[in-house]
Structure formats: structure tokens, C-alpha cells
Design a protein around this motif. Structure first.
Motif, mmCIF file in Angstrom:
data_model
loop_
_atom_site.group_PDB
_atom_site.id
_atom_site.type_symbol
_atom_site.label_atom_id
_atom_site.label_comp_id
_atom_site.label_asym_id
_atom_site.label_seq_id
_atom_site.Cartn_x
_atom_site.Cartn_y
_atom_site.Cartn_z
ATOM 1 N N ILE A 1 0.761 -1.234 -0.122
ATOM 2 C CA ILE A 1 -0.112 0.152 -0.026
ATOM 3 C C ILE A 1 0.946 1.248 -0.067
ATOM 4 C CG2 ILE A 1 -2.029 -1.045 1.049
ATOM 5 C CD1 ILE A 1 -1.146 0.094 3.362
ATOM 6 N N VAL A 2 0.218 2.365 -0.442
ATOM 7 C CA VAL A 2 0.984 3.572 -0.503
ATOM 8 C C VAL A 2 -0.005 4.353 0.347
ATOM 9 C CG1 VAL A 2 1.380 5.960 -1.565
ATOM 10 C CG2 VAL A 2 1.696 3.611 -2.803
ATOM 11 N N PHE A 3 0.517 5.139 1.506
ATOM 12 C CA PHE A 3 -0.024 5.585 2.648
ATOM 13 C C PHE A 3 0.722 6.971 3.287
ATOM 14 C CE2 PHE A 3 2.872 2.514 3.951
ATOM 15 C CZ PHE A 3 3.410 3.101 5.120
ATOM 16 N N ARG A 4 0.179 7.325 4.261
ATOM 17 C CA ARG A 4 0.706 8.352 5.025
ATOM 18 C C ARG A 4 0.704 7.949 6.437
ATOM 19 N NH1 ARG A 4 -2.909 13.525 3.834
ATOM 20 N NH2 ARG A 4 -4.388 11.523 3.447
ATOM 21 N N PHE A 5 1.786 8.366 7.216
ATOM 22 C CA PHE A 5 1.448 8.282 8.720
ATOM 23 C C PHE A 5 0.922 9.408 9.343
ATOM 24 C CE2 PHE A 5 5.551 5.425 8.123
ATOM 25 C CZ PHE A 5 4.865 4.251 8.870
ATOM 26 N N ALA A 6 0.084 9.089 10.363
ATOM 27 C CA ALA A 6 -0.510 10.281 11.314
ATOM 28 C C ALA A 6 0.585 11.305 11.673
ATOM 29 C CB ALA A 6 -1.362 9.530 12.448
ATOM 30 N N GLY A 7 0.237 12.703 11.621
ATOM 31 C CA GLY A 7 1.310 13.531 11.917
ATOM 32 C C GLY A 7 2.148 13.830 10.826
ATOM 33 N N ASP A 8 2.094 13.138 9.755
ATOM 34 C CA ASP A 8 3.180 13.562 8.681
ATOM 35 C C ASP A 8 2.361 13.504 7.219
ATOM 36 O OD1 ASP A 8 5.411 13.768 7.107
ATOM 37 O OD2 ASP A 8 6.102 11.892 7.300
ATOM 38 N N TYR B 1 4.070 10.441 1.476
ATOM 39 C CA TYR B 1 3.517 9.226 1.091
ATOM 40 C C TYR B 1 4.627 8.159 1.207
ATOM 41 C CZ TYR B 1 -0.560 11.400 -0.670
ATOM 42 O OH TYR B 1 -1.900 12.024 -0.455
ATOM 43 N N TYR B 2 4.459 6.792 1.785
ATOM 44 C CA TYR B 2 5.252 5.889 1.929
ATOM 45 C C TYR B 2 4.583 4.591 1.280
ATOM 46 C CZ TYR B 2 7.036 8.877 5.811
ATOM 47 O OH TYR B 2 7.650 9.972 6.538
ATOM 48 N N ILE C 1 -4.646 5.382 4.158
ATOM 49 C CA ILE C 1 -4.340 4.501 2.879
ATOM 50 C C ILE C 1 -4.607 5.261 1.528
ATOM 51 C CG2 ILE C 1 -4.367 2.385 1.926
ATOM 52 C CD1 ILE C 1 -4.612 1.488 4.598
ATOM 53 N N PHE C 2 -3.630 5.635 0.731
ATOM 54 C CA PHE C 2 -3.957 6.032 -0.483
ATOM 55 C C PHE C 2 -4.332 5.434 -1.697
ATOM 56 C CE2 PHE C 2 -2.486 7.823 -4.769
ATOM 57 C CZ PHE C 2 -3.220 9.058 -4.611
ATOM 58 N N GLY C 3 -3.521 4.080 -1.743
ATOM 59 C CA GLY C 3 -3.859 3.187 -2.888
ATOM 60 C C GLY C 3 -2.833 1.873 -2.921
ATOM 61 N N LYS C 4 -2.938 1.111 -3.916
ATOM 62 C CA LYS C 4 -2.088 -0.285 -3.965
ATOM 63 C C LYS C 4 -1.466 -0.169 -5.456
ATOM 64 C CE LYS C 4 -5.727 -3.315 -1.801
ATOM 65 N NZ LYS C 4 -6.442 -4.325 -1.583
ATOM 66 N N PRO C 5 -0.108 -0.250 -5.300
ATOM 67 C CA PRO C 5 0.628 -0.417 -6.452
ATOM 68 C C PRO C 5 0.460 -1.574 -6.989
ATOM 69 C CG PRO C 5 2.091 -0.739 -4.699
ATOM 70 C CD PRO C 5 0.684 -0.496 -4.028
ATOM 71 N N PHE C 6 0.339 -1.727 -8.519
ATOM 72 C CA PHE C 6 0.355 -2.865 -8.990
ATOM 73 C C PHE C 6 1.220 -3.235 -10.060
ATOM 74 C CE2 PHE C 6 -2.678 -0.044 -11.301
ATOM 75 C CZ PHE C 6 -2.450 -0.520 -12.772
ATOM 76 N N MET C 7 1.864 -2.352 -10.746
ATOM 77 C CA MET C 7 2.768 -2.409 -11.711
ATOM 78 C C MET C 7 3.932 -1.376 -11.650
ATOM 79 S SD MET C 7 2.215 -1.886 -15.905
ATOM 80 C CE MET C 7 0.970 -3.620 -15.896
#
Length: 214
Positions: A64-71, A75-76, A183-189
Motif C-alpha cells: 500500500i501507499v499511505f501516510r503516517f498520522a502527523g506526517d 507518502y510511504y 491509505i492512498f492506494g495499492k501499487p500493481f505495476m
């Protein structure tokens, strides 16, 4: 008649590009990976197509691509290993959920990344599972009394994530679980992959271009 057909054809082309642009804005996102926290699964210089979240469940093992709370500005990318309301614990290099071992392929690697390939130098593999995780040879970077090992109760509507490069990832062990809304999304390629060569020029990793990630 030909003029009408040409106009109709151009209209379809414009409509097609408009639909593609809409799909990209609404459903897809394109990101470049700058760090090695997911090596060897995802390497620095890999460019990913990410499907924006909205469409289905988040499961254990998903990237998953996401952010941590407070940041909110950063994106991670990491892998989901724990689901809401589960209790997670690390015993050595083995992950447990609610007291049961999580099946992972654990790959031992040399301590340093190979500068010419950006790959971790793989030595051996143990365990079975649908994805691989990487640990440095003869290194325990998380002491047994470190609280990041757990047991850790994952809050409701949150997910515990870890980088596949387990000894080089500042993930939920250190920054807490990820709320679902971050959670922003899921990488697939991997749509493109390149790294600088010794002269500083871009060297394309053709074997990684247009490959699926898991």
C-alpha cells in the motif's frame, strides 16, 4: 462524407484521451520510489502505477501507499502484515498474529546493498509464503527487549505495515499503525525503472519495466 467520417474519428480520439485522463486522475497515480526500504521487492528508481483506494478490501500481504498520522505531506510504501483488532508480535525474525505464525519467505542478505545493482545480495531463504522479506546476515537490529517487537494490539480501522527490507525500514514498529483513511492506494505495476550509472547517466532496468508487483 469523408469529412464527416474524419470529424467523427477525431471526436472519438478526443473522447478516448479525455476518458483516459479522467481515469488517471480518479483511479490511478504514478509514483517514484526513492529509498531502499522495500528492496528487493521494489528498488530505488522503480516507478509504480498505483490504483487509488476505493475498490475492495485491504488484506494481509498487500502493498500500500499511505501516510503516517502527523506526517500528511509524505507518502510511504510498505506491506500490510497486521489487520484491525489483531495482536502482532515479532519473535526473532518470525512474525506472529494472535499467537499464530505468519507465513513469509525470509531471505538472508549481506549487510550492504550492492552499489552497482541496488539489489540486496541474497544468501539464503527459509520459510514459505506469498511474498519475500529480507534480513541482514548476522544482525539483530531490533533487540529482544525493544517495544517495537510487541505484542502490539492493532487499533480498529488501522493496519500494521512493515517494509520488506526489515532491517532498513521505519515502519509501524516505530511509527504506529496506519489508519484506513490515510491509505492512498495499492501499487500493481512497475511501469519504468532506472538508476544512475557510474558516470551519472540514467541506466534503464529493462527487466523490471512493465512488471507486476506483489
Amino acid at each position: 462524407m469523408r469529412k464527416k467520417l474524419l470529424i467523427v474519428g477525431l471526436a472519438f480520439v478526443v473522447l478516448g484521451f479525455s476518458a483516459l485522463g479522467f481515469y488517471r486522475v480518479v483511479f490511478l497515480h504514478f509514483v517514484r520510489i526513492p529509498s531502499g526500504s522495500m528492496a528487493n521487492t521494489i528498488l530505488p528508481g522503480d516507478h509504480l502505477v498505483v490504483q487509488k483506494r476505493a475498490y475492495g478490501d485491504i488484506n494481509r500481504g498487500d502493498l500500500i501507499v499511505f501516510r503516517f498520522a502527523g506526517d500528511p505531506s509524505t507518502y510511504y510504501l510498505a506491506r500490510v502484515v497486521g489487520l484491525p483488532n489483531e495482536t502482532l508480535e515479532l519473535r526473532g525474525r518470525t512474525l506472529y498474529i494472535d499467537g499464530k505464525q505468519v507465513m513469509e519467505q525470509r531471505v538472508t542478505v549481506n549487510r550492504d546493498e550492492l552499489p552497482e545493482s541496488d539489489h540486496l545480495d541474497e544468501i539464503s531463504t527459509e520459510g514459505t509464503g506469498s511474498y519475500r522479506v529480507f534480513y541482514q546476515f548476522n544482525v539483530d537490529s531490533t533487540p529482544q527487549d525493544d517495544p517495537s517487537r510487541g505484542p502490539f494490539r492493532i487499533p480498529e480501522n488501522s493496519y500494521f505495515v512493515m517494509g520488506d527490507n526489515r532491517d532498513n525500514s521505519q515502519d509501524s514498529r516505530y511509527r504506529g499503525a496506519v489508519p484506513k483513511e490515510l491509505i492512498f492506494g495499492k501499487p500493481f505495476m512497475i511501469y519504468w525503472s532506472a538508476k544512475p550509472d557510474r558516470g551519472g547517466d540514467e541506466q534503464v532496468r529493462w527487466d523490471r519495466v512493465l512488471t507486476r508487483v506483489r
